[in-house]
Design a protein around this motif. Sequence first.
Motif, mmCIF file in Angstrom:
data_model
loop_
_atom_site.group_PDB
_atom_site.id
_atom_site.type_symbol
_atom_site.label_atom_id
_atom_site.label_comp_id
_atom_site.label_asym_id
_atom_site.label_seq_id
_atom_site.Cartn_x
_atom_site.Cartn_y
_atom_site.Cartn_z
ATOM 1 N N ILE A 113 52.741 -0.944 50.252
ATOM 2 C CA ILE A 113 52.713 -0.779 48.758
ATOM 3 C C ILE A 113 51.566 -0.941 48.387
ATOM 4 C CG2 ILE A 113 53.696 -1.654 46.602
ATOM 5 C CD1 ILE A 113 56.466 -1.765 47.849
ATOM 6 N N ARG A 114 50.848 -2.113 48.728
ATOM 7 C CA ARG A 114 49.739 -2.330 48.571
ATOM 8 C C ARG A 114 48.517 -1.473 48.764
ATOM 9 N NH1 ARG A 114 46.793 -6.086 45.280
ATOM 10 N NH2 ARG A 114 45.041 -7.128 46.310
ATOM 11 N N LEU A 115 48.764 -0.926 49.971
ATOM 12 C CA LEU A 115 47.555 0.063 50.261
ATOM 13 C C LEU A 115 47.837 1.653 49.897
ATOM 14 C CD1 LEU A 115 47.034 -1.271 53.850
ATOM 15 C CD2 LEU A 115 45.634 -1.760 51.756
ATOM 16 N N SER A 116 49.086 1.778 49.398
ATOM 17 C CA SER A 116 49.595 3.400 49.288
ATOM 18 C C SER A 116 49.003 3.745 47.724
ATOM 19 C CB SER A 116 50.945 3.458 49.393
ATOM 20 O OG SER A 116 51.361 3.477 50.612
ATOM 21 N N SER A 117 49.156 4.877 47.506
ATOM 22 C CA SER A 117 48.735 5.497 46.423
ATOM 23 C C SER A 117 49.846 5.344 45.412
ATOM 24 C CB SER A 117 48.214 6.933 46.228
ATOM 25 O OG SER A 117 49.120 8.017 46.817
ATOM 26 N N LYS A 118 49.832 5.310 44.073
ATOM 27 C CA LYS A 118 50.953 5.386 43.184
ATOM 28 C C LYS A 118 51.763 6.373 43.447
ATOM 29 C CE LYS A 118 49.108 2.232 39.826
ATOM 30 N NZ LYS A 118 49.063 1.848 38.164
ATOM 31 N N SER A 119 51.128 7.444 43.518
ATOM 32 C CA SER A 119 52.071 8.811 43.925
ATOM 33 C C SER A 119 52.977 8.598 45.119
ATOM 34 C CB SER A 119 51.487 10.036 43.733
ATOM 35 O OG SER A 119 50.620 9.934 45.072
ATOM 36 N N ASP A 120 52.744 8.038 45.941
ATOM 37 C CA ASP A 120 53.626 7.857 46.998
ATOM 38 C C ASP A 120 54.488 6.786 47.055
ATOM 39 O OD1 ASP A 120 52.234 9.878 48.454
ATOM 40 O OD2 ASP A 120 50.972 8.750 49.442
ATOM 41 N N LEU A 121 54.538 5.793 45.991
ATOM 42 C CA LEU A 121 55.290 4.422 45.848
ATOM 43 C C LEU A 121 56.981 4.851 46.035
ATOM 44 C CD1 LEU A 121 53.589 1.901 43.934
ATOM 45 C CD2 LEU A 121 53.370 2.219 46.238
ATOM 46 N N SER A 122 57.421 5.638 45.323
ATOM 47 C CA SER A 122 58.888 5.889 45.269
ATOM 48 C C SER A 122 59.258 6.688 46.320
ATOM 49 C CB SER A 122 59.181 6.885 44.056
ATOM 50 O OG SER A 122 58.904 6.201 42.841
ATOM 51 N N PRO A 123 58.570 7.686 46.706
ATOM 52 C CA PRO A 123 59.081 8.286 48.178
ATOM 53 C C PRO A 123 58.846 7.210 49.550
ATOM 54 C CG PRO A 123 57.539 9.855 47.122
ATOM 55 C CD PRO A 123 57.593 8.487 46.417
ATOM 56 N N LEU A 124 57.908 6.477 49.446
ATOM 57 C CA LEU A 124 57.731 5.231 50.405
ATOM 58 C C LEU A 124 58.816 4.375 50.180
ATOM 59 C CD1 LEU A 124 55.904 4.198 52.705
ATOM 60 C CD2 LEU A 124 54.823 2.811 50.669
ATOM 61 N N VAL A 125 59.449 3.998 49.108
ATOM 62 C CA VAL A 125 60.441 2.864 49.245
ATOM 63 C C VAL A 125 61.509 3.598 49.476
ATOM 64 C CG1 VAL A 125 61.351 1.368 47.527
ATOM 65 C CG2 VAL A 125 59.126 1.444 47.366
ATOM 66 N N VAL A 126 62.079 4.670 48.949
ATOM 67 C CA VAL A 126 63.258 5.376 49.255
ATOM 68 C C VAL A 126 63.089 5.606 50.900
ATOM 69 C CG1 VAL A 126 64.470 7.486 49.219
ATOM 70 C CG2 VAL A 126 63.452 6.284 47.144
ATOM 71 N N THR A 127 62.206 6.262 51.476
ATOM 72 C CA THR A 127 62.285 6.271 52.920
ATOM 73 C C THR A 127 62.325 4.854 53.406
ATOM 74 O OG1 THR A 127 60.651 8.170 52.616
ATOM 75 C CG2 THR A 127 60.625 7.345 54.664
ATOM 76 N N PHE A 128 61.757 3.893 53.609
ATOM 77 C CA PHE A 128 61.653 2.678 53.926
ATOM 78 C C PHE A 128 63.276 2.122 54.084
ATOM 79 C CE2 PHE A 128 62.225 -2.006 53.327
ATOM 80 C CZ PHE A 128 61.662 -2.593 54.388
#
Length: 134
Positions: free
Chosen positions: A92-107
């Motif tokens: 989360i700290r290193l990712s772009s803001k646009s990737d946060l929602s997909p990243l959390v859902v994928t996680f």
Amino acid sequence: TPAPQGASRTVPFVLLLVILCARATVRGLRFFGTPFSWPFVALLIYFPLVSGVLLLWQEGAMKTELRHFIHRFMLGLVVKLLGSLVLLAILIRLSSKSDLSPLVVTFTLLYFTWLGFSTGRLGWLLRRRSTTAT
């Protein structure tokens, strides 16, 4: 120490789940228009690696007393949870803001997929152990 009898059978199941999770992740991201970037690769490497290592370690305790297996199982749950939360915080700290929602859902989906797989696999082996012991 020799590998437990079920350990050699665990690896193909882990590899199959790796392929299924990778395909589902790539297709899901593509469907929602999110680029497949390094944080998603990190998740697809982390979960099978940690789950596979923990499964082999936990299966090794099945030949000993049941309480040793239970201790390893519970410790494995805690290790996977805490390690996963640390990884998520870093991503989360290193990712772009646009990737946060997909990243959390994928996680979340990958975490519960691998948790369910590990728990199901160990439960199945434990039932097999108890039926062969009686």
